[in-house]
Every structure is written in C-alpha cells, then in structure tokens.
Motif scaffolding. Structure first.
Motif, PDB file in Angstrom:
ATOM      1  N   ALA A   1       0.695  -1.266  -0.068  1.00  0.00           N
ATOM      2  CA  ALA A   1      -0.029  -0.123   0.045  1.00  0.00           C
ATOM      3  C   ALA A   1       0.795   1.416   0.108  1.00  0.00           C
ATOM      4  O   ALA A   1       2.230   1.049   0.104  1.00  0.00           O
ATOM      5  CB  ALA A   1      -0.963   0.033   1.231  1.00  0.00           C
ATOM      6  N   GLY A   2       0.214   2.396  -0.215  1.00  0.00           N
ATOM      7  CA  GLY A   2       0.908   3.708  -0.135  1.00  0.00           C
ATOM      8  C   GLY A   2       1.966   3.917  -1.165  1.00  0.00           C
ATOM      9  O   GLY A   2       2.129   3.419  -2.306  1.00  0.00           O
ATOM     10  N   PRO A   3       2.884   4.764  -0.785  1.00  0.00           N
ATOM     11  CA  PRO A   3       4.141   5.216  -1.408  1.00  0.00           C
ATOM     12  C   PRO A   3       4.793   3.807  -2.015  1.00  0.00           C
ATOM     13  O   PRO A   3       5.258   4.010  -3.291  1.00  0.00           O
ATOM     14  CB  PRO A   3       5.012   6.106  -0.629  1.00  0.00           C
ATOM     15  CG  PRO A   3       4.053   6.472   0.486  1.00  0.00           C
ATOM     16  CD  PRO A   3       2.995   5.315   0.594  1.00  0.00           C
ATOM     17  N   LYS A   4       4.911   2.906  -1.231  1.00  0.00           N
ATOM     18  CA  LYS A   4       5.994   1.679  -1.663  1.00  0.00           C
ATOM     19  C   LYS A   4       5.081   1.058  -2.779  1.00  0.00           C
ATOM     20  O   LYS A   4       5.708   0.670  -3.799  1.00  0.00           O
ATOM     21  CB  LYS A   4       5.575   0.644  -0.471  1.00  0.00           C
ATOM     22  CG  LYS A   4       6.610  -0.632  -0.960  1.00  0.00           C
ATOM     23  CD  LYS A   4       7.849  -0.024  -1.263  1.00  0.00           C
ATOM     24  CE  LYS A   4       8.921  -1.424  -1.521  1.00  0.00           C
ATOM     25  NZ  LYS A   4      10.173  -1.250  -2.009  1.00  0.00           N
ATOM     26  N   LEU A   5       3.610   0.994  -2.722  1.00  0.00           N
ATOM     27  CA  LEU A   5       3.132   0.311  -3.780  1.00  0.00           C
ATOM     28  C   LEU A   5       3.030   1.202  -5.023  1.00  0.00           C
ATOM     29  O   LEU A   5       3.155   0.612  -6.333  1.00  0.00           O
ATOM     30  CB  LEU A   5       1.607   0.292  -3.557  1.00  0.00           C
ATOM     31  CG  LEU A   5       0.761  -0.204  -4.518  1.00  0.00           C
ATOM     32  CD1 LEU A   5       0.630  -1.675  -4.877  1.00  0.00           C
ATOM     33  CD2 LEU A   5      -1.132  -0.207  -4.058  1.00  0.00           C
ATOM     34  N   ARG A   6       3.233   2.565  -4.935  1.00  0.00           N
ATOM     35  CA  ARG A   6       3.195   3.311  -6.240  1.00  0.00           C
ATOM     36  C   ARG A   6       4.365   3.291  -6.742  1.00  0.00           C
ATOM     37  O   ARG A   6       4.744   3.114  -7.893  1.00  0.00           O
ATOM     38  CB  ARG A   6       2.768   4.706  -5.737  1.00  0.00           C
ATOM     39  CG  ARG A   6       2.676   5.798  -6.786  1.00  0.00           C
ATOM     40  CD  ARG A   6       2.043   7.046  -6.640  1.00  0.00           C
ATOM     41  NE  ARG A   6       0.857   7.022  -5.840  1.00  0.00           N
ATOM     42  CZ  ARG A   6      -0.261   6.581  -6.636  1.00  0.00           C
ATOM     43  NH1 ARG A   6      -0.252   6.714  -7.985  1.00  0.00           N
ATOM     44  NH2 ARG A   6      -1.424   6.727  -5.970  1.00  0.00           N
TER      45      ARG A   6
END
Length: 397
Positions: free
Chosen positions: A355-360
């Motif tokens: 999720a979040g910045p890591k997913l992006r």
C-alpha cells in the motif's frame, strides 16, 4: 493448460431485480474501452464473443450519441466473457510471469426470477442450472436500485426488506436442488457486495451514506439473508455479506421534467465501474488471507476460495511463481496448518499488505521495466485504495 497464453479466469455474479440497471452497467463497463480515444498502456479489454461485444458497444453508443437506454433483457441469463490482454513486449519478465491473460466472466442472473415463481418444472430446472453456473464466482454484486430508494424516500425499509426478502426466498427455493447431490456447497460466492446502482441519482451520497442507510433500515433482513446463504455452504464462517459496499453509476442521466426518460446521458461520468476488474482480481485474495489468519479453513474450501491466490500473489510481489506454487501444494497435500501459517500465508499476506508510497513505487518500477502483469495488478490495487479514499467503495477490514 497450454503454455501460451497462460490464462487466469475470475468470475463475478451480478444479481438485481428487473430494471435495476444490470444491462446498462455491463454496457458501460465495456463500451468506453472500445472508443477510438481510449488509451490504456498496460492492457486491452476484448469481448471473447464478437457478437456479444458488438451488442454491448451498440448499447453504449446509443447512450452516448442518442441518449437512449438499452432495452431490458427479460428472463435472459447471460454470461459476458471478457479477456484482459496484456500488452506484448520483448521484456524478459514476460516469459517468467505467472499468466499472460486475465479473463473475466460476468454472470447476469435474470431479475424477474427474484419475484416471479417458475411457470413450469423446466423453468425451475433452468433456474437451478443457471444458479449452479454462478458458483464459480468468488464475488457477487447484489444491486440496490437508487431510483427505488428515491421512490421510497423516508420509508426505504419497505423496498430494502422486499429486495433482500425476495432474494432470500429465491435461495431457499433452490436450496433442496443445490444440496441434493453432495450436501453443503464447497464452491460458492463468499463475498457479497451490496452495490448502489444508479448512484448518479443521489450525487450527494458517498458509500458510507449508502451503508448507513442499509444498516439502519434493513440490518435484520441482511442477517436473515446471511443465514440463508450460510445454510447452503460448508464453513459459513468464511462468508462476507453486509460488510462490503460500493456505488455504481453507468453515466450521468439528465431526465425529462416529471418523467423517467433521459433527455441527455453523459457517459463520461461513471462511478465505480473501473473497480470491477480490481474487485474480481484482488478482493478474493485479500479475503482469503483475512479468513485464514482468523480461522482454520478446511483445505477443500481453501482450494475453491480464491484458487488463483498463488499466481496473483506471485505477480504482485514479483516472487517466483514456481516457488510459491510448490510451497502451497506441499502444505495442501499434507494439510499442515501450522507450517502453512508460518511459511505460506506470509507470502500471500505480503501481497495484500502492499500500500501507499511503496505500492506506487513498485507500480512505477514495473511500468519502467515493461512488466505489464505486475504493473496491471499493482494499478488495480492503487485503484481500490483510491476508491476507498474517494468513498466509492468500502470493504471489510
């Protein structure tokens, strides 16, 4: 399965009374992807039956260009079959990815069967056979008609109780036929999402408004429906109903003053339909992890519950599919619950937890390396997260 293309199929069942907008929804799901201006750098959506695709696109064009709504399909049980074909490329990841093509089977259950008794034994058998064909689905959408909620403003419980009660009675009528051969069903839709169709009619609502109304007005009826479904399945603890909600709108309909006929249809203003593929692909994996963390699910139920979890998880995390597949098969054969929880479940949970910045960041990296499968699935997850933020969808946590 042939080596190429490697295919993963997901199934979704859509239930709604006559006039709740099922044909309009599937037409607006498919139609925009066929416009000349449509651009998707990861995949193409193709109707697996050419004639069916033409009819759906014709419906969409009628709404877009003429402001005409498709005619209702009475007593027609239809399965719409789509292929999500990944973009081709010379990237080395393409040869290693777990699958090349995602297929979606959209099962449409006739709305009239909610309210009308079968006219003959032949029709009763057809209803049973049709319902059995839906059992491959992990996810079911139960449509709540936004127009009906407006018609019953202030006493919405009258409509909701009728809708949920009719569906429950329909299931109970099928019960003996469904259980006759092998008893409680192992394979059955386990995730039931309440979907507000025609959400454009209540533009000031978000998904929490819809959820709160249903819980306030019909929580007991929801529980009775859950009880009826629980009678049909093995391991009824692995069942979500009344815990997931979504807003769906095929377009923005401007109605004639004092009438129900549209004068203009803006097909660019859709709500929730872009979440159908992410829901069908990822929600079963998320729910399987949640349930397996909370309870010991019999292996035969796990085999039918999100049975593509291994390939989805491998594609999301970039892990070697062969390793995950071997590990899961080893524990399934031996039925070693403790080892599964210790070694295999964390691999599935890692995919869910992204999720979040890591997913992006993972999504951007996959796009840069032309890893189309991982880019598509991480984009699906980003879309689900955005849907939650925009209050279009609310899922069990």
């Amino acid at each position: 399965m042939a080596k190429y293309p490697r295919v993963r199929e997901q199934n979704i069942a859509v239930f709604g009374e006559a006039g709740s907008g099922k044909t309009v929804l599937v037409s607006s799901f498919y139609g925009p992807t066929q416009e000349g201006s449509y651009v998707n750098d990861l995949w193409d959506l193709v109707a697996r039956q050419t004639g069916q695709g033409h009819r759906l696109y014709q419906n969409f064009l009628g709404m877009r260009d003429s402001g005409t709504v498709p005619m209702q399909t009475r007593f027609a049980n239809t399965t719409y079959e789509f292929s999500v074909k990944l973009k081709a490329g010379d990237e080395p990841e393409g040869k290693k990815r777990p699958f090349d093509e995602l297929r979606l089977a959209w099962h449409d259950y006739p709305g009239e069967w909610f309210t009308d008794d079968p006219s003959s034994l032949e029709e009763r058998n057809r209803r049973t056979d049709t319902f059995i064909s839906l059992l491959r689905s992990d996810v079911a959408l139960l449509l709540v008609d936004g127009q009906k909620l407006l018609d019953y403003a202030g006493e919405e419980e009258r409509y909701l109780k009728s809708l949920l009660g009719n569906f429950r009675q329909n299931l109970l009528r099928l019960k003996d036929d469904l259980l006759a051969e092998n008893g409680p069903l192992v394979e059955f839709p386990r995730i039931w999402i309440l979907a507000l169709s025609k959400a454009d009619l209540v533009p000031h609502w978000d998904v929490s408004t819809f959820r709160d109304l249903v819980i306030l007005k019909a929580s007991e009826d929801l529980e009775r429906l859950r009880g009826a479904i629980a009678q049909l399945i093995e391991t009824p603890e692995a069942l979500s109903i009344g815990e997931d909600f979504i807003l769906l709108s095929s377009a923005k309909f401007e109605l004639k003053l004092g009438g129900l006929e549209p004068v203009e249809i803006d097909v660019s203003q859709r709500v929730g339909l872009d979440l159908i593929l992410p829901i069908a692909s990822l929600l079963p994996l998320e729910r399987r992890v949640l349930w397996e963390q909370r309870m010991a699910i019999p292996r035969k139920v796990v085999d039918s519950l999100a049975d593509g979890a291994d390939v989805i998880a491998a594609a999301l995390t970039g892990a070697k599919f062969v390793n995950i597949e071997k590990l899961l098969k080893q524990f399934i054969k031996a039925d070693k619950r403790a080892e599964f929880v210790a070694k295999a479940l964390p691999m599935l949970a890692a995919a869910v937890a992204m999720a979040g910045p890591k997913l992006r960041e993972i999504n951007e990296e996959a796009r840069a390396h032309n890893d189309y499968l991982r880019a598509m699935l991480t984009q699906f997850k980003l879309d689900l997260d955005q849907g939650e933020s925009d209050k279009v969808i609310r899922t069990q946590k």
